[in-house]
Every structure is written in C-alpha cells, then in structure tokens.
Design an enzyme around this catalytic site. Structure first.
Site, mmCIF file in Angstrom:
data_model
loop_
_atom_site.group_PDB
_atom_site.id
_atom_site.type_symbol
_atom_site.label_atom_id
_atom_site.label_comp_id
_atom_site.label_asym_id
_atom_site.label_seq_id
_atom_site.Cartn_x
_atom_site.Cartn_y
_atom_site.Cartn_z
ATOM 1 N N HIS A 73 31.160 65.385 47.625
ATOM 2 C CA HIS A 73 30.411 64.784 48.741
ATOM 3 C C HIS A 73 29.001 64.423 48.260
ATOM 4 O O HIS A 73 28.351 65.233 47.591
ATOM 5 C CB HIS A 73 30.341 65.768 49.918
ATOM 6 N N ASN A 110 36.638 68.823 47.123
ATOM 7 C CA ASN A 110 36.120 67.512 47.538
ATOM 8 C C ASN A 110 34.751 67.286 46.891
ATOM 9 O O ASN A 110 34.016 68.234 46.639
ATOM 10 C CB ASN A 110 35.965 67.506 49.067
ATOM 11 N N ASN A 145 35.019 58.238 40.678
ATOM 12 C CA ASN A 145 35.159 59.678 40.389
ATOM 13 C C ASN A 145 36.512 59.970 39.732
ATOM 14 O O ASN A 145 36.598 60.824 38.847
ATOM 15 C CB ASN A 145 34.979 60.506 41.659
ATOM 16 N N LEU A 193 41.889 66.307 56.315
ATOM 17 C CA LEU A 193 43.218 66.926 56.182
ATOM 18 C C LEU A 193 43.363 68.095 57.159
ATOM 19 O O LEU A 193 42.406 68.825 57.419
ATOM 20 C CB LEU A 193 43.410 67.408 54.744
HETATM 21 C C1 GRF Z 1 31.620 59.071 46.438
HETATM 22 O O1 GRF Z 1 30.272 58.838 46.730
HETATM 23 C C2 GRF Z 1 32.046 60.428 46.942
HETATM 24 O O2 GRF Z 1 31.032 61.380 46.882
HETATM 25 C C3 GRF Z 1 32.397 60.143 48.373
HETATM 26 O O3 GRF Z 1 33.020 58.878 48.343
HETATM 27 C C4 GRF Z 1 32.549 58.140 47.214
HETATM 28 C C5 GRF Z 1 33.746 57.764 46.418
HETATM 29 O O4 GRF Z 1 33.423 56.923 45.336
HETATM 30 N N1 GRF Z 1 33.228 61.194 48.921
HETATM 31 P P1 GRF Z 1 34.528 56.577 44.249
HETATM 32 O O5 GRF Z 1 35.734 55.995 45.002
HETATM 33 O O6 GRF Z 1 34.880 57.819 43.528
HETATM 34 O O7 GRF Z 1 33.906 55.546 43.356
#
Ligand code: GRF
Length: 217
Positions: free
Chosen positions: A108, A106, A13, A92
């Site tokens: 999710h 965030n 991400n 947090l």
């Molecule tokens: C993602 O699936 C996000 O939704 C969750 O943790 C994962 C992180 O993946 N909170 P990355 O580290 O961004 O590849």
C-alpha cells in the site's frame, strides 16, 4: 515457496518480484498470476517472462463468493503458499483469507494506518503530511490494515505533485515488496498479535537511493 500474485493493472510491483526471482534474490517461484482485468498491462509482463497467468472476471460469476472460490481453486491447484496482492483493486472476504491463513500480503502506498484506501498519495499531499511512504502488511478483513511487515518512508516536498510523489514512493515499493516475500519465503517471519518479528532483519538501514544493490538483507 510458490507464490501467487493478484493484480488489476500496470503490474510494476509484479515486475519487481519477477526481477528479484530472476536474479535469484528470492528462492521459489511465481506459480500463478491472477488478473481481474483483461486489459491489465501485468498480463503482458507474464507473457514476456513465461509466467502462468489466469484472467478471472468478477462479471462471469453470480456472486463475489463464487469469484473468490475460483481464485482459491486456481491458486491451490498450483500449490500456492503465499498470495501477494500487487495492485489488486478488490477487498477479499474472510472466506478467501481463511484459505491462506496469515499468508496473504498487500503493498500500500502510504505508511499505514495513515491514508488507507484509494489515492493514498493524493490524500497525503492534501493532508499536508511531510512524510509518507509505503507499507507491506498482512491482509486482514479491514481495508489496508493488518500487521505491518516492512515500511519505507518518503519525504513530501513542497513542489511534489501526486504524480511526482507516486513515482518516488513506487521506487521504494519495488524494494520492500520483494524484501517481504523473501523474508516470508525463508520462514523468518513470526506474527504476534499486531507485531511482526523477522528473524535476523536489520531495520533502519534503508539507503536513500532505493536502487542500491545491497538492499537485500
Ligand atoms: C501501487 O502503488 C500499490 O501500492 C497499490 O497499487 C499500485 C499498483 O501499481 N496497491 P502496480 O500495478 O504494481 O504498478
């Protein structure tokens, strides 16, 4: 707008955000990435793209409060205005959140309020849900809750495994996270109670193929 990104692992991400900034889709920059894991692959991404990063280890601080205060100090030092949790595996406290009021978001991997917490994709499969997806939301003290900014849905097929579903959801995560950051950076987002109102946003037009270029409104 300068953003800070908090990570704990792979950082795909984070990569989606880096790409969106590099393509000029979002104005501003990633001023700092903080990892609480020294082995996070996200750190390699920072090195590759010359993005400032810091590793802040919980074990180097006597209390959670001290650990969080150090992160706040580093983020403020870089004049970060928006904090993005992108796979950051810690909850947090109110004190951290109050340092960035309604400016912590965030991503999710479920349609909240369904399947909060860890292994959201597995939870959805085990529950027998037929649709799940991903959510970008403002962070409140409650885990994986807080006003929803944007969601994308993904069908669960009978043959889906946790891995195949996670992979499909992740493609949409990589589209909606930069989208939310773009909206906030452009000052288009208002929060009224639980409701997030985005000026000029066109909802309901998410293409089936999340890789389509014209996704950004
Ligand atoms: C993602 O699936 C996000 O939704 C969750 O943790 C994962 C992180 O993946 N909170 P990355 O580290 O961004 O590849």
């Amino acid at each position: 707008m300068k953003i800070g990104v908090l990570v704990s692992g792979r950082g795909s991400n984070l990569q989606a955000l880096i790409d969106a900034y590099q393509l000029g889709k979002i104005k501003g920059n990633i001023a700092l990435v903080i990892s609480d894991n020294p082995n996070a692959y996200a750190i390699e991404r920072c090195k590759k793209h010359q993005i400032p990063y810091e590793v802040v280890l919980r074990k180097n601080f006597p209390t959670k409060r001290d650990f969080e205060r150090e992160m706040v100090r580093l983020l403020k030092e870089r004049e970060v205005e928006l904090v993005v949790l992108a796979g950051f595996m810690r909850i947090l406290s109110e004190e951290f959140l109050s340092a960035f009021p309604m400016k912590v978001i965030n991503i999710h991997p479920s349609l909240i309020p369904a399947f909060q917490g860890l292994n959201a994709q597995r939870q959805a499969i085990e529950y027998g849900a037929k649709i799940t997806g991903c959510t970008v939301h403002f962070v409140s003290e409650e885990l994986d809750n807080g006003p929803v900014i944007i969601q994308a849905c993904v069908p669960i097929l009978p043959e889906d495994t946790e891995e195949s579903l996670s992979e499909k959801i992740l493609k949409f995560e990589h589209r909606i996270l930069p989208q939310a950051v773009k909206w906030i950076s452009e000052g288009r987002v208002k929060v009224e109670g639980r409701k997030v109102i985005v000026e000029g946003a066109v909802y309901g037009t998410l293409p089936v193929n999340p890789m389509l270029e014209d996704f950004f409104w």
